[in-house]
Design a protein around this motif. Structure first.
Motif, mmCIF file in Angstrom:
data_model
loop_
_atom_site.group_PDB
_atom_site.id
_atom_site.type_symbol
_atom_site.label_atom_id
_atom_site.label_comp_id
_atom_site.label_asym_id
_atom_site.label_seq_id
_atom_site.Cartn_x
_atom_site.Cartn_y
_atom_site.Cartn_z
ATOM 1 N N ASP A 108 0.793 -1.132 -0.135
ATOM 2 C CA ASP A 108 -0.104 0.108 -0.043
ATOM 3 C C ASP A 108 0.842 1.406 -0.052
ATOM 4 O OD1 ASP A 108 0.818 -0.066 2.357
ATOM 5 O OD2 ASP A 108 -0.824 -0.468 3.557
ATOM 6 N N ARG A 109 2.198 0.971 -0.118
ATOM 7 C CA ARG A 109 3.064 2.301 -0.379
ATOM 8 C C ARG A 109 3.483 2.386 -1.762
ATOM 9 N NH1 ARG A 109 7.681 1.040 3.195
ATOM 10 N NH2 ARG A 109 7.256 -0.858 2.535
ATOM 11 N N SER A 110 3.237 1.581 -2.517
ATOM 12 C CA SER A 110 3.469 1.217 -3.916
ATOM 13 C C SER A 110 5.005 0.641 -3.933
ATOM 14 C CB SER A 110 3.257 2.367 -4.615
ATOM 15 O OG SER A 110 1.883 2.949 -4.764
ATOM 16 N N GLU A 111 5.591 -0.011 -2.932
ATOM 17 C CA GLU A 111 6.929 -0.796 -2.787
ATOM 18 C C GLU A 111 6.666 -2.155 -3.238
ATOM 19 O OE1 GLU A 111 9.362 0.870 -2.745
ATOM 20 O OE2 GLU A 111 9.452 2.768 -1.560
ATOM 21 N N MET A 112 7.747 -2.706 -3.852
ATOM 22 C CA MET A 112 7.691 -3.947 -4.362
ATOM 23 C C MET A 112 8.351 -4.957 -3.354
ATOM 24 S SD MET A 112 7.769 -2.988 -8.313
ATOM 25 C CE MET A 112 8.985 -1.633 -7.916
ATOM 26 N N TYR A 147 4.736 10.940 -3.811
ATOM 27 C CA TYR A 147 5.439 10.788 -4.926
ATOM 28 C C TYR A 147 5.171 12.033 -6.036
ATOM 29 C CZ TYR A 147 6.258 6.082 -3.193
ATOM 30 O OH TYR A 147 6.670 4.900 -2.391
ATOM 31 N N GLU A 148 6.217 12.555 -6.593
ATOM 32 C CA GLU A 148 6.045 13.325 -7.935
ATOM 33 C C GLU A 148 6.266 12.295 -9.194
ATOM 34 O OE1 GLU A 148 7.983 17.259 -8.361
ATOM 35 O OE2 GLU A 148 8.638 16.413 -10.029
ATOM 36 N N TYR A 149 5.414 12.323 -10.041
ATOM 37 C CA TYR A 149 5.318 11.178 -10.990
ATOM 38 C C TYR A 149 4.585 11.748 -12.011
ATOM 39 C CZ TYR A 149 4.233 7.550 -14.185
ATOM 40 O OH TYR A 149 3.971 6.683 -15.444
ATOM 41 N N PRO A 150 4.996 11.979 -13.445
ATOM 42 C CA PRO A 150 6.604 11.338 -13.676
ATOM 43 C C PRO A 150 7.537 12.613 -13.473
ATOM 44 C CG PRO A 150 5.392 11.706 -15.853
ATOM 45 C CD PRO A 150 4.371 11.998 -14.674
ATOM 46 N N SER A 151 8.615 12.330 -13.453
ATOM 47 C CA SER A 151 9.441 13.664 -13.197
ATOM 48 C C SER A 151 9.877 13.891 -14.547
ATOM 49 C CB SER A 151 10.693 13.353 -12.042
ATOM 50 O OG SER A 151 11.252 12.061 -12.523
ATOM 51 N N HIS A 152 10.724 13.046 -15.147
ATOM 52 C CA HIS A 152 11.672 13.603 -16.462
ATOM 53 C C HIS A 152 12.147 11.927 -16.779
ATOM 54 C CE1 HIS A 152 14.957 13.485 -13.342
ATOM 55 N NE2 HIS A 152 15.652 13.347 -14.738
ATOM 56 N N SER A 153 12.596 12.190 -18.110
ATOM 57 C CA SER A 153 13.455 11.143 -18.635
ATOM 58 C C SER A 153 14.872 11.846 -18.897
ATOM 59 C CB SER A 153 12.972 10.331 -19.914
ATOM 60 O OG SER A 153 13.173 11.266 -20.921
ATOM 61 N N SER A 154 15.788 10.905 -19.419
ATOM 62 C CA SER A 154 16.882 11.459 -19.695
ATOM 63 C C SER A 154 16.913 12.201 -21.023
ATOM 64 C CB SER A 154 18.090 10.593 -20.034
ATOM 65 O OG SER A 154 17.850 9.635 -20.965
ATOM 66 N N PRO A 165 -0.311 10.454 -3.328
ATOM 67 C CA PRO A 165 -0.021 9.792 -1.989
ATOM 68 C C PRO A 165 0.716 8.620 -2.523
ATOM 69 C CG PRO A 165 -2.287 10.609 -1.953
ATOM 70 C CD PRO A 165 -1.858 10.794 -3.428
ATOM 71 N N ARG A 166 1.392 7.810 -1.437
ATOM 72 C CA ARG A 166 2.178 6.747 -2.028
ATOM 73 C C ARG A 166 1.488 5.511 -2.063
ATOM 74 N NH1 ARG A 166 6.596 5.563 2.878
ATOM 75 N NH2 ARG A 166 7.372 4.505 0.992
ATOM 76 N N CYS A 167 0.256 5.587 -1.664
ATOM 77 C CA CYS A 167 -0.728 4.166 -2.068
ATOM 78 C C CYS A 167 -1.310 4.456 -3.582
ATOM 79 C CB CYS A 167 -1.910 4.046 -1.199
ATOM 80 S SG CYS A 167 -3.016 5.555 -1.077
ATOM 81 N N LYS A 168 -1.192 5.829 -3.929
ATOM 82 C CA LYS A 168 -1.950 5.979 -5.308
ATOM 83 C C LYS A 168 -0.962 5.664 -6.661
ATOM 84 C CE LYS A 168 -5.828 7.562 -3.852
ATOM 85 N NZ LYS A 168 -7.194 6.690 -4.282
ATOM 86 N N ASN A 354 -6.057 -6.824 -13.024
ATOM 87 C CA ASN A 354 -5.313 -6.847 -11.790
ATOM 88 C C ASN A 354 -5.450 -5.419 -11.290
ATOM 89 O OD1 ASN A 354 -3.961 -8.057 -9.584
ATOM 90 N ND2 ASN A 354 -2.312 -6.591 -10.339
ATOM 91 N N GLN A 355 -5.759 -4.406 -11.950
ATOM 92 C CA GLN A 355 -5.581 -3.006 -11.250
ATOM 93 C C GLN A 355 -6.785 -2.254 -11.893
ATOM 94 O OE1 GLN A 355 -1.703 -1.510 -12.581
ATOM 95 N NE2 GLN A 355 -0.812 -2.578 -11.072
#
Length: 382
Positions: A108-112, A147-154, A165-168, A354-355
């Motif tokens: 629920d924190r979006s960690e794997m 979290y800030e998403y998305p930030s950037h790519s190279s 929020p982390r769960c989102k 699933n989601q």
């Protein structure tokens, strides 16, 4: 004539472990309940991960009716359901992959995490904040708050970042699909993650402290791994091979896109006789209103991957072989499972269910690859 009760002969634990290691998971779990010495051998076997590795695949799921702490394990061999109580409970974690006995889960924190639902083993994966597109936002105590998403790519900015929020993050479907592969040089595992934006690929070895993005391509849908090479496939039939065995990752194009290849889902699998197969699924909504319906698999096609060929080569069947398709590492196995049907594909829902469509009818079943007739595997409304 009376006699004394029968007494089980006491086998040395190492010999007993050899015997138990040959059992299918349901039989192994039952054997561990027979007596104290058998349970000790069963526990030691689990902790060492020495149980039989060529298990008949099982279907793992959770359901509201089973309860918050229960995971159901459906045995294809026995056609019955076993109830497990893994810790932590899996009901409210997202499952984004299954390989080598591990589930790849998102909390629920979006960690794997890797979780073995049979042994209870857990392995934390590198933080989601080490993936290039996710930036942590800290609170006053220096804990990750959002979290800030998305930030950037190279290469470029994609669009205005969102704060969530982390769960989102997981509910935004950031983690699309994950795979676990043996890493022979280290004797451990490589975890590969397909993720947003644009379904890029990142990978990490167990005990790495961050994810590594594989540039520059995207739009991937499935992966397989062999001899240090990660093969990644797109919906357009593209296949790229990444060499992960050296200090620097290199990539070559196995084949480019195919304008005539346009399925609803694609999976790549190693053929037991060598080479690669692309498996495509065609789907339809069961209800005219897609907002209340789910896509159901209507047809499965097989294509042989020939190096250098401009077009994919469709093949008719897989005699004496079985396919397993879903959120698992796609498998094509010789039919050495007595309870399973050769030239058939056993399939489950993909990531979209699933989601996004948890209240929709499940897309689970068995397809005869000869005529594409379909039958239910278990009750579709789990």
């Amino acid at each position: 004539m009376s006699g004394s009760p029968a007494v089980w002969p006491e086998l040395p634990e190492d010999i007993l472990m050899v015997v138990l290691a040959a059992l299918e998971i349901p039989d192994l779990m039952r054997a561990g309940c027979i007596c104290t010495s058998w349970h000790s051998a069963y526990t030691a076997l689990r902790s060492l991960g020495k149980q039989k590795q060529t298990q008949t695949p099982c279907l793992l799921y959770t359901s509201e009716s089973a309860g918050e702490h229960v995971a159901c394990l459906y045995s294809l061999m026995e056609k019955r359901v076993y109830r497990l109580t893994p810790e932590p409970p899996l009901r409210h974690w997202f499952i984004i992959g299954s390989s080598l006995g591990f589930l790849v889960t998102v909390d629920d924190r979006s960690e794997m995490h890797l979780v073995n639902p049979i042994t209870g083993q857990q392995i934390a994966l590198p933080s989601v904040t080490t993936i290039e597109y996710v930036k942590p936002i800290f609170d006053e105590s220096r804990s990750v708050h959002e979290y800030e998403y998305p930030s950037h790519s190279s290469r470029e900015a994609f669009f205005t970042p969102s704060i969530m929020p982390r769960c989102k993050l997981r509910e935004y479907c950031f983690q699309f699909k994950a795979f676990v592969f043996h890493d022979a040089p280290t004797g451990s595992y490589i975890v590969v993650l397909i993720h947003k934006p644009f379904t890029h690929i990142s990978f990490a070895r167990v005990r790495d402290d961050k994810w590594t993005l594989l540039r520059p391509h995207c739009h991937y849908r499935d992966c397989t791994y062999k001899d240090g090479f990660l093969y990644a496939a797109s919906l357009m039939g593209e296949i790229h091979a990444f060499d992960l065995s050296g200090p620097a990752v290199t990539m070559k194009i196995i084949r480019g896109s195919d304008d005539d290849f346009d399925p609803d889902a694609v999976q790549i699998v190693q053929a037991p006789w060598g080479g690669l197969l692309l498996v495509s699924r065609l789907k339809e909504f069961e209800d005219p209103d897609p907002k209340v319906s789910a896509l159901n698999t209507m047809e499965i096609k097989l294509h042989r991957v020939d190096d250098g060929a401009e077009k994919l080569v469709e093949i008719d069947c897989l005699p004496d072989h079985v396919l397993f398709l879903g959120l698992n590492d796609t498998l094509c196995s010789a039919k050495n499972y007595p309870a399973l049907k050769g030239n058939h594909a056993y399939f489950t829902d993909d990531q979209e269910y699933n989601q996004r469509r948890k209240s929709s009818r499940r897309d689970i079943g068995v397809v005869d690859l000869g005529n594409n007739s379909k039958e239910d595997l278990v009750s579709p409304q789990l």
